[in-house]
Scaffold this motif. Structure first.
Motif, mmCIF file in Angstrom:
data_model
loop_
_atom_site.group_PDB
_atom_site.id
_atom_site.type_symbol
_atom_site.label_atom_id
_atom_site.label_comp_id
_atom_site.label_asym_id
_atom_site.label_seq_id
_atom_site.Cartn_x
_atom_site.Cartn_y
_atom_site.Cartn_z
ATOM 1 N N PRO A 1 0.664 -0.802 0.138
ATOM 2 C CA PRO A 1 -0.390 -0.392 0.079
ATOM 3 C C PRO A 1 0.729 0.930 0.346
ATOM 4 N N PHE A 2 0.616 2.407 -0.557
ATOM 5 C CA PHE A 2 0.848 3.119 -0.929
ATOM 6 C C PHE A 2 2.485 3.453 -1.395
ATOM 7 N N VAL A 3 3.042 1.818 -1.503
ATOM 8 C CA VAL A 3 4.008 1.884 -2.371
ATOM 9 C C VAL A 3 4.063 1.940 -3.427
ATOM 10 N N ASP A 4 3.514 0.567 -4.493
ATOM 11 C CA ASP A 4 2.615 0.549 -5.455
ATOM 12 C C ASP A 4 1.746 0.696 -5.994
ATOM 13 N N GLU A 5 2.088 1.041 -7.025
ATOM 14 C CA GLU A 5 1.246 0.836 -7.842
ATOM 15 C C GLU A 5 0.484 0.535 -9.496
ATOM 16 N N VAL A 6 -0.483 -0.061 -9.978
ATOM 17 C CA VAL A 6 -1.535 -1.137 -11.394
ATOM 18 C C VAL A 6 -1.396 0.010 -12.136
ATOM 19 N N VAL A 7 -0.868 -0.488 -13.026
ATOM 20 C CA VAL A 7 -1.232 -0.111 -14.786
ATOM 21 C C VAL A 7 -1.487 -1.313 -15.091
#
Length: 295
Positions: free
Chosen positions: A59-65
């Motif tokens: 959470p808050f660190v990774d993002e999803v494309v």
């Protein structure tokens, strides 16, 4: 107590938010990349490794494309391309593709818009290279399937060489026409060529017909000549046979044969109303001068 209660509420809300941001869902029609500080660290539901559903991330660190897994279509804008005979053609085409390596796709073009820009350049280069080797009339009226196959092969080669993480599914040419300003001139030239070809074929046909008629007349002349020769031969054989019969009959009874020939002569010569001037002592009437009908 109120402070403690407030802190608990904040902790619960933070936990819910953290839990919410730590999960993501990937559908069967999608594939996803997990990015950490902008760099991909994991691929989800990619081709060959299906894994749709709920997944977790930091959470808050990774993002999803999310990246489309289904076939995508890219339409090329109509453009003028010069053929091998220097005629310019307006070509309208499109391409279907799918993303088979999401990590490589993200590293090279990042988005579908970036992929379209790269594919536009590849399609333009492939179309121009292939059409430049073919005359315009073959592009317009024939060899369309072969043309599309050659363009697709050229596109696939460039896509593979650039390692875009894309698989080319299909390449189609919707339309390949002459620009309006030169279409009439080209069509008139094609019409003239077809008329010349038709005139040549008619002339060859007339010549062939004359040769056939001449050969038929020659054969007919030969057949008639052979028939006349056969008729003369048959007639000669008949006359010879007749004369032989006459000769045989004459040899058996000479006086009767002379009498018979005289009767035939009388029948032919003495007709009603036909004047005949012959001396009385003529041999023609020898059978009228005696009672016995002879000398």
């Amino acid at each position: 107590m109120r402070v403690i209660g407030g802190i608990l509420v904040v902790i619960i809300i933070a936990g819910v938010i953290a839990a919410f941001t730590a999960t993501f869902t990937v559908s069967e029609t999608q594939q996803a990349l997990v990015l950490r500080v902008g760099e991909p660290i994991d691929a989800v539901n990619e081709p060959g490794d299906p894994d749709p559903g709920l997944h977790f991330k930091a959470p808050f660190v990774d993002e999803v494309v999310f990246i489309e897994k289904r076939n995508l279509e890219f339409d090329m804008a109509p453009e003028e391309i010069q053929a091998a005979d220097q005629e310019r053609l307006v070509v309208d085409s499109f391409l279907r593709y799918r993303i088979v390596d999401p990590l490589r796709f993200f590293q090279t073009v990042r988005t579908e818009e970036g992929a379209r820009e790269r594919l536009r350049s590849i399609m333009d280069d492939s179309l121009r290279g292939v059409i430049a080797s073919i005359p315009s009339n073959e592009v317009i009226s024939g060899r369309r399937a072969e043309l599309m196959e050659r363009v697709q092969n050229a596109v696939e080669a460039q896509v593979a060489n650039q390692q875009l993480g894309i698989e080319v599914v299909d390449v189609r040419i919707l339309r390949a026409d002459l620009p309006q300003q030169i279409a009439d001139r080209v069509f008139e030239r094609m019409r003239s060529e077809r008329q010349q070809e038709a005139a040549r074929i008619r002339a060859e046909g007339e010549q062939a017909a004359q040769e056939i008629r001449a050969n038929a007349d020659r054969q007919a002349t030969i057949i008639r000549a052979e028939a006349r020769a056969e008729a003369e031969r048959t007639r000669g054989e008949g006359d010879a046979r007749r004369n032989a019969i006459y000769a045989e009959a004459y040899g058996r009874d000479t006086e009767f044969f002379q009498f018979y020939r005289s009767m035939l002569a009388y029948e032919s010569a003495v007709r009603q109303g036909t004047p005949i001037v012959i001396p009385p002592d003529s041999e023609f009437f020898e059978y009228f001068r005696s009672e016995r009908g002879g000398n």
